[in-house]
Write a protein that holds these residues in place. Structure first.
Motif, PDB file in Angstrom:
ATOM      1  N   UNK A   1     -15.935   2.462   5.075  1.00 63.06           N
ATOM      2  CA  UNK A   1     -15.134   1.839   4.017  1.00 63.06           C
ATOM      3  C   UNK A   1     -13.963   2.771   3.711  1.00 63.06           C
ATOM      4  N   UNK A   2     -12.762   2.204   3.604  1.00 62.04           N
ATOM      5  CA  UNK A   2     -11.559   3.029   3.458  1.00 62.04           C
ATOM      6  C   UNK A   2     -10.892   2.820   2.103  1.00 62.04           C
ATOM      7  N   UNK A   3     -10.546   3.937   1.451  1.00 65.49           N
ATOM      8  CA  UNK A   3      -9.809   3.912   0.182  1.00 65.49           C
ATOM      9  C   UNK A   3      -8.513   4.694   0.374  1.00 65.49           C
ATOM     10  N   UNK A   4      -7.484   4.343  -0.389  1.00 65.11           N
ATOM     11  CA  UNK A   4      -6.239   5.118  -0.329  1.00 65.11           C
ATOM     12  C   UNK A   4      -5.633   5.236  -1.709  1.00 65.11           C
ATOM     13  N   UNK A   5      -5.006   6.390  -2.010  1.00 65.21           N
ATOM     14  CA  UNK A   5      -4.359   6.580  -3.322  1.00 65.21           C
ATOM     15  C   UNK A   5      -2.943   6.065  -3.279  1.00 65.21           C
ATOM     16  N   UNK A   6      -2.561   5.352  -4.353  1.00 62.00           N
ATOM     17  CA  UNK A   6      -1.184   4.875  -4.501  1.00 62.00           C
ATOM     18  C   UNK A   6      -0.685   5.244  -5.880  1.00 62.00           C
ATOM     19  N   UNK A   7       0.609   5.583  -5.960  1.00 66.67           N
ATOM     20  CA  UNK A   7       1.217   5.850  -7.266  1.00 66.67           C
ATOM     21  C   UNK A   7       2.228   4.758  -7.617  1.00 66.67           C
ATOM     22  N   UNK A   8       2.388   3.773  -6.739  1.00 64.07           N
ATOM     23  CA  UNK A   8       3.350   2.686  -6.970  1.00 64.07           C
ATOM     24  C   UNK A   8       2.862   1.432  -6.254  1.00 64.07           C
ATOM     25  N   UNK A   9       3.479   0.312  -6.599  1.00 63.43           N
ATOM     26  CA  UNK A   9       3.113  -0.953  -5.949  1.00 63.43           C
ATOM     27  C   UNK A   9       3.458  -0.896  -4.457  1.00 63.43           C
ATOM     28  N   UNK A  10       4.596  -0.291  -4.112  1.00 58.99           N
ATOM     29  CA  UNK A  10       4.985  -0.225  -2.699  1.00 58.99           C
ATOM     30  C   UNK A  10       3.975   0.570  -1.874  1.00 58.99           C
ATOM     31  N   UNK A  11       3.556   1.727  -2.407  1.00 56.76           N
ATOM     32  CA  UNK A  11       2.568   2.524  -1.665  1.00 56.76           C
ATOM     33  C   UNK A  11       1.260   1.737  -1.520  1.00 56.76           C
TER      34      UNK A  11
ATOM     35  N   UNK B   1      -2.763  12.033 -14.025  1.00 51.96           N
ATOM     36  CA  UNK B   1      -3.828  12.587 -13.181  1.00 51.96           C
ATOM     37  C   UNK B   1      -3.646  14.069 -12.890  1.00 51.96           C
ATOM     38  N   UNK B   2      -4.786  14.762 -12.769  1.00 54.07           N
ATOM     39  CA  UNK B   2      -4.773  16.158 -12.362  1.00 54.07           C
ATOM     40  C   UNK B   2      -4.631  16.286 -10.860  1.00 54.07           C
ATOM     41  N   UNK B   3      -4.154  17.441 -10.427  1.00 49.33           N
ATOM     42  CA  UNK B   3      -4.048  17.698  -8.990  1.00 49.33           C
ATOM     43  C   UNK B   3      -2.799  17.102  -8.382  1.00 49.33           C
ATOM     44  N   UNK B   4      -2.781  17.074  -7.064  1.00 50.70           N
ATOM     45  CA  UNK B   4      -1.582  16.594  -6.367  1.00 50.70           C
ATOM     46  C   UNK B   4      -1.354  15.115  -6.603  1.00 50.70           C
ATOM     47  N   UNK B   5      -0.135  14.801  -6.916  1.00 53.96           N
ATOM     48  CA  UNK B   5       0.272  13.414  -6.997  1.00 53.96           C
ATOM     49  C   UNK B   5       0.267  12.871  -5.572  1.00 53.96           C
ATOM     50  N   UNK B   6      -0.306  11.663  -5.427  1.00 50.34           N
ATOM     51  CA  UNK B   6      -0.455  11.118  -4.069  1.00 50.34           C
ATOM     52  C   UNK B   6       0.804  10.517  -3.484  1.00 50.34           C
ATOM     53  N   UNK B   7       1.954  10.747  -4.097  1.00 50.95           N
ATOM     54  CA  UNK B   7       3.201  10.140  -3.593  1.00 50.95           C
ATOM     55  C   UNK B   7       3.341  10.334  -2.084  1.00 50.95           C
ATOM     56  N   UNK B   8       3.769   9.263  -1.403  1.00 53.85           N
ATOM     57  CA  UNK B   8       3.902   9.344   0.057  1.00 53.85           C
ATOM     58  C   UNK B   8       5.078  10.259   0.428  1.00 53.85           C
ATOM     59  N   UNK B   9       6.205  10.136  -0.335  1.00 55.42           N
ATOM     60  CA  UNK B   9       7.385  10.943  -0.035  1.00 55.42           C
ATOM     61  C   UNK B   9       7.730  11.777  -1.268  1.00 55.42           C
ATOM     62  N   UNK B  10       7.442  13.071  -1.244  1.00 52.44           N
ATOM     63  CA  UNK B  10       7.667  13.880  -2.453  1.00 52.44           C
ATOM     64  C   UNK B  10       9.150  14.031  -2.805  1.00 52.44           C
ATOM     65  N   UNK B  11      10.041  13.657  -1.894  1.00 52.94           N
ATOM     66  CA  UNK B  11      11.481  13.795  -2.174  1.00 52.94           C
ATOM     67  C   UNK B  11      12.110  12.490  -2.676  1.00 52.94           C
ATOM     68  N   UNK B  12      11.344  11.407  -2.690  1.00 53.78           N
ATOM     69  CA  UNK B  12      11.891  10.122  -3.168  1.00 53.78           C
ATOM     70  C   UNK B  12      11.842  10.091  -4.700  1.00 53.78           C
ATOM     71  N   UNK B  13      12.623   9.182  -5.300  1.00 53.73           N
ATOM     72  CA  UNK B  13      12.547   8.991  -6.753  1.00 53.73           C
ATOM     73  C   UNK B  13      11.128   8.577  -7.115  1.00 53.73           C
ATOM     74  N   UNK B  14      10.654   9.051  -8.257  1.00 49.19           N
ATOM     75  CA  UNK B  14       9.278   8.763  -8.678  1.00 49.19           C
ATOM     76  C   UNK B  14       9.339   8.065 -10.034  1.00 49.19           C
ATOM     77  N   UNK B  15       8.777   6.851 -10.122  1.00 47.86           N
ATOM     78  CA  UNK B  15       8.787   6.116 -11.392  1.00 47.86           C
ATOM     79  C   UNK B  15       7.755   6.656 -12.387  1.00 47.86           C
TER      80      UNK B  15
END
Ligand SMILES: Cc1cc2nc3c(=O)[nH]c(=O)nc-3n(C[C@H](O)[C@H](O)[C@H](O)COP(=O)(O)O)c2cc1C
Length: 357
Positions: free
Chosen positions: A156-166, A185-199
């Motif tokens: 079973x597969x889970x994935x973290x998203x911080x936005x609707x697009x992710x 949330x604590x720890x690393x933000x799961x953003x796919x691209x750390x250099x993109x704008x973050x909402x």
């Protein structure tokens, strides 16, 4: 048929009794923690994103010695780091006075201290051989052939998203459920691209958005510390809550003495999103390292996990000098609510608190 939003769908998929996931926390969660949480009826997790295959397999075997319940193995799916020697040399120079103050010398060069799962064939082979019930992804989605191989193995597969697009990307890649990771949330933000704008969406808004947009179950994460928090997440339409910071002070956690002391002190009232420790945004208890990094522009910090090579060395130097404060003391905004209970007792308390709500 229950709808994707019904907790029963997720509980059946994961084969657990309680809508509670103990978050994978590389360097903090442990096989003993995952086993205790699993035996208590929730989903326990280990993070193997920052370790090699041999140690990941050892951790999986250790859980199996203690529990026959399902558990989750989490991998990091970041884009492999591109080395920038000029930025890295300047970073070492910038950290030099901090090292010198602690009576140590900085590293002479920085390396990519661990491999992304996107290109780690050995880790994929190990997971296919060991077949944990659940595998989860942080920082991105693997290629469809990797996802398909894991699915074909019945995982079973889970994935973290911080936005609707992710979240949409993860669902298109083939995950069974999405972790909605809010800015709290604590720890690393799961953003796919750390250099993109973050909402910087909070857990409440992100959970509602994903519950509305997705046709797979959503697990809410970020700032959930007790049964009231898990119940609130379920009321928002999440199928479970994923809690990280709530488990850091458990005896089964690998957090060191300085980290535990900070978590139960007034310092827990102040968390900061910082990139200076690892090269990616992560929420940390405010400490000397977050203060040092506060005014540094992102482009002056080496890529993840190259910057983490320096960050770990600085933490080691500060610990040997007996002057803590440079640790990756990841914690979410709910940190003051952390409890030093054994993991099984914490799960039982969460379940009792949910009933009381
Ligand atoms: C100490 C710590 C380490 C973490 N390491 C990981 C990790 O290895 N993989 C992962 O997917 N998430 C990791 N996270 C994020 C959690 O999955 C989750 O999003 C977060 O803990 C939820 O917020 P909370 O800490 O407020 O409960 C970590 C969080 C913490 C606090």
């Amino acid at each position: 048929m229950p709808s994707p939003a019904s907790p029963q769908t997720l509980l059946a998929l994961l084969d657990i009794e309680l809508p509670i996931v103990q978050a994978p926390m590389a360097g903090v969660s442990s096989p003993a923690m995952a086993a205790a949480v699993g035996n208590a009826g929730a989903l326990g997790s280990i993070g193997v994103g920052a370790t090699n295959v041999a140690s990941a397999r050892k951790m999986i075997a250790e859980i199996r010695e203690r529990s026959n319940r399902p558990f989750n193995v989490n991998v990091f799916c970041h884009q492999p780091a591109r080395s920038a020697p000029v930025v890295e040399a300047a970073w070492i120079d910038r950290l030099r006075p901090e090292f010198n103050r602690l009576g140590a010398a900085p590293p002479t060069a920085l390396t990519e201290i661990y491999k992304s799962f996107l290109e780690d064939d050995d880790m994929l082979a190990a997971l296919l051989a060991d077949k944990p019930k659940v595998v989860s992804f942080h920082f991105g989605a693997p290629s469809s052939d990797r996802v398909q191989a894991l699915r074909n193995a019945g995982i079973v597969l889970l994935g973290s998203a911080t936005s609707v697009d992710e979240a949409r990307t993860l669902v298109a890649a083939g995950v069974h459920a999405v972790v909605a990771q809010g800015y709290e949330a604590g720890g690393h933000r799961g953003v796919f691209d750390p250099d993109a704008d973050d909402d910087r969406l909070g857990t409440m808004a992100l959970t509602r958005l994903l519950v509305r947009e997705l046709d797979v179950p959503v697990i809410a994460a970020g700032g959930i510390m007790d049964g009231a928090g898990v119940s609130a997440a379920l009321r928002l339409g999440a199928s479970a809550g994923q809690l990280g910071t709530a488990f850091i002070a458990c005896p089964e956690s690998q957090a060191d003495a300085g980290y535990r002391a900070a978590l139960v002190s007034a310092a827990a009232n102040h968390t900061v999103m910082t990139r200076a420790i690892s090269g990616r945004p992560a929420r940390c208890l405010a400490n000397r390292f977050t203060a040092f990094g506060a005014a540094i522009p992102a482009h002056e910090i080496p890529a993840y996990p190259i910057a983490y090579d320096a960050g770990k060395a600085l933490n080691a130097a500060s610990k040997s000098a007996g002057e803590p404060g440079f640790g990756a003391q990841w914690a979410g905004q709910g940190a003051p609510l952390a409890r030093s209970l054994p993991a099984a007792d914490l799960v039982a308390s969460l379940a009792a608190e949910m009933k009381a709500v």
